[in-house]
Design an enzyme around this catalytic site. Structure first.
Site, PDB file in Angstrom:
ATOM      1  N   LEU A   1       0.871  -1.173   0.000  1.00 36.55           N
ATOM      2  CA  LEU A   1       0.000   0.000   0.000  1.00 36.55           C
ATOM      3  C   LEU A   1       0.906   1.220   0.000  1.00 36.55           C
ATOM      4  O   LEU A   1       1.866   1.289   0.768  1.00 36.55           O
ATOM      5  CB  LEU A   1      -0.898  -0.014   1.245  1.00 36.55           C
ATOM      6  CG  LEU A   1      -2.123   0.885   1.272  1.00 36.55           C
ATOM      7  CD1 LEU A   1      -3.031   0.650   0.075  1.00 36.55           C
ATOM      8  CD2 LEU A   1      -2.902   0.657   2.568  1.00 36.55           C
ATOM      9  N   ASP A   2       0.616   2.185  -0.875  1.00 38.70           N
ATOM     10  CA  ASP A   2       1.500   3.334  -1.062  1.00 38.70           C
ATOM     11  C   ASP A   2       1.830   4.045   0.241  1.00 38.70           C
ATOM     12  O   ASP A   2       1.037   4.055   1.192  1.00 38.70           O
ATOM     13  CB  ASP A   2       0.862   4.346  -2.017  1.00 38.70           C
ATOM     14  CG  ASP A   2       0.858   3.871  -3.459  1.00 38.70           C
ATOM     15  OD1 ASP A   2       1.544   2.879  -3.759  1.00 38.70           O
ATOM     16  OD2 ASP A   2       0.156   4.499  -4.279  1.00 38.70           O
ATOM     17  N   PHE A   3       2.996   4.672   0.265  1.00 40.83           N
ATOM     18  CA  PHE A   3       3.479   5.433   1.427  1.00 40.83           C
ATOM     19  C   PHE A   3       2.436   6.431   1.913  1.00 40.83           C
ATOM     20  O   PHE A   3       2.192   6.566   3.114  1.00 40.83           O
ATOM     21  CB  PHE A   3       4.770   6.166   1.024  1.00 40.83           C
ATOM     22  CG  PHE A   3       5.344   7.053   2.094  1.00 40.83           C
ATOM     23  CD1 PHE A   3       6.134   6.528   3.106  1.00 40.83           C
ATOM     24  CD2 PHE A   3       5.105   8.418   2.082  1.00 40.83           C
ATOM     25  CE1 PHE A   3       6.678   7.351   4.086  1.00 40.83           C
ATOM     26  CE2 PHE A   3       5.641   9.248   3.061  1.00 40.83           C
ATOM     27  CZ  PHE A   3       6.423   8.704   4.068  1.00 40.83           C
TER      28      PHE A   3
ATOM     29  N   ARG B   1      -3.880   5.243  -9.141  1.00 46.56           N
ATOM     30  CA  ARG B   1      -3.321   6.536  -9.563  1.00 46.56           C
ATOM     31  C   ARG B   1      -3.332   6.660 -11.081  1.00 46.56           C
ATOM     32  O   ARG B   1      -3.541   7.753 -11.617  1.00 46.56           O
ATOM     33  CB  ARG B   1      -1.907   6.734  -8.998  1.00 46.56           C
ATOM     34  CG  ARG B   1      -0.860   5.783  -9.545  1.00 46.56           C
ATOM     35  CD  ARG B   1       0.526   6.134  -9.045  1.00 46.56           C
ATOM     36  NE  ARG B   1       0.633   5.957  -7.604  1.00 46.56           N
ATOM     37  CZ  ARG B   1       1.533   6.575  -6.848  1.00 46.56           C
ATOM     38  NH1 ARG B   1       2.386   7.426  -7.397  1.00 46.56           N
ATOM     39  NH2 ARG B   1       1.591   6.357  -5.559  1.00 46.56           N
TER      40      ARG B   1
END
Length: 270
Positions: free
Chosen positions: A70-72, A206
């Site tokens: 999961l993205d930062f 995204r």
């Protein structure tokens, strides 16, 4: 009854990943919690070694990992496997993720999210919620998607996002098949819009937001992302908040999922 050892934990559980930390960083924090507990168990074992019976076992090493990055800058459900549960991550989590994604109309960034530098701007006053809903339809089903440069995919063993952050020129990978089960615009407050995204593995939200902006004849980037479901784990019902990242809560969560999923044989010593 013998106390459950850290090395006896085998199964899956979910936590709420906060913003501002990597998925690997969350795993490291959880590992530290379990290592501290294991050290305490080892002290207790050694202090009672003279009186222990033949069934007593010293704490052993354990494995722990997560079931999908999961993205930062994203938050939400992160599924954790421990012990033999690490081998179950891929099969149990395949093809079922859900997100609440907030997009921002009118600007694109070099990372396609709010952490990046704005690289292009254009008017977005013409966009309506109905237009967004209509533009979402072609993305639903089995489609092709070009993975973004800022992703965890690797080139020569190095993440594409890491190469891009170092200023390296990164060629995009070819489009690959992805599956979107459903897409819905649940809120529109210009320039922001919120999507409920139900998709399979390998889908990049995204990239969806940027592609959607182009379809709407403007620009767009991902402003906020929350994973609300991963496999059978939901944010509302299964994920442990950060103040519950304790050995006791982890044990309960692993046991609960083992019982509800019919994987009771994973839980406990073998």
């Amino acid at each position: 009854m013998m106390k459950l050892l850290v090395s006896d934990l085998n199964g899956l559980f979910a936590v709420v990943k906060p913003k501002g930390i990597t998925s690997a960083g969350v795993v490291n924090q959880l590992k530290q919690v379990l290592v501290r507990e294991q050290r305490q168990q080892l002290l207790e074992f050694n202090s009672s070694s003279r009186a222990r019976n033949t069934n007593d076992r010293p704490p052993r090493r354990f494995r722990i990992g997560h079931g999908g990055t999961l993205d930062f800058n994203a938050s939400g459900v992160l599924v954790i496997g421990i012990g033999r549960g690490t081998k179950q991550l891929a099969s149990l989590l395949k093809g079922n993720k859900r997100y609440l994604a907030v997009g921002c109309l009118g600007s694109s960034t070099d990372t396609q999210d709010a952490l990046g530098k704005v690289v292009q701007q254009s008017p977005a006053d013409h966009v309506t919620k109905e237009m967004i809903a209509s533009s979402l339809q072609p993305f639903v089903g089995d489609t092709m998607q070009v993975p973004p440069v800022y992703s965890a995919l690797k080139i020569g063993g190095v993440r594409m996002s890491d190469l891009a952050l170092r200023g390296k020129t990164v060629m995009t990978k070819p489009a690959r098949p992805v599956t979107v089960h459903s897409l819905k615009c649940v809120e529109f407050s210009p320039p922001y819009f919120t999507l409920d995204v139900h998709c399979g593995g390998g889908f990049y939200v995204r990239q969806l937001i940027e592609d959607l902006g182009q379809d709407l004849r403007t620009n767009a980037h991902l402003a906020e992302l929350t994973r609300t479901q991963q496999g059978p784990f939901t944010l509302a019902n299964h994920a442990l908040a950060e103040d519950r990242w304790t050995f006791e809560h982890i044990c309960r969560a692993v046991r609960r999922f083992s019982e509800m999923s019919g994987l009771e044989n994973l839980f406990g010593p073998h």
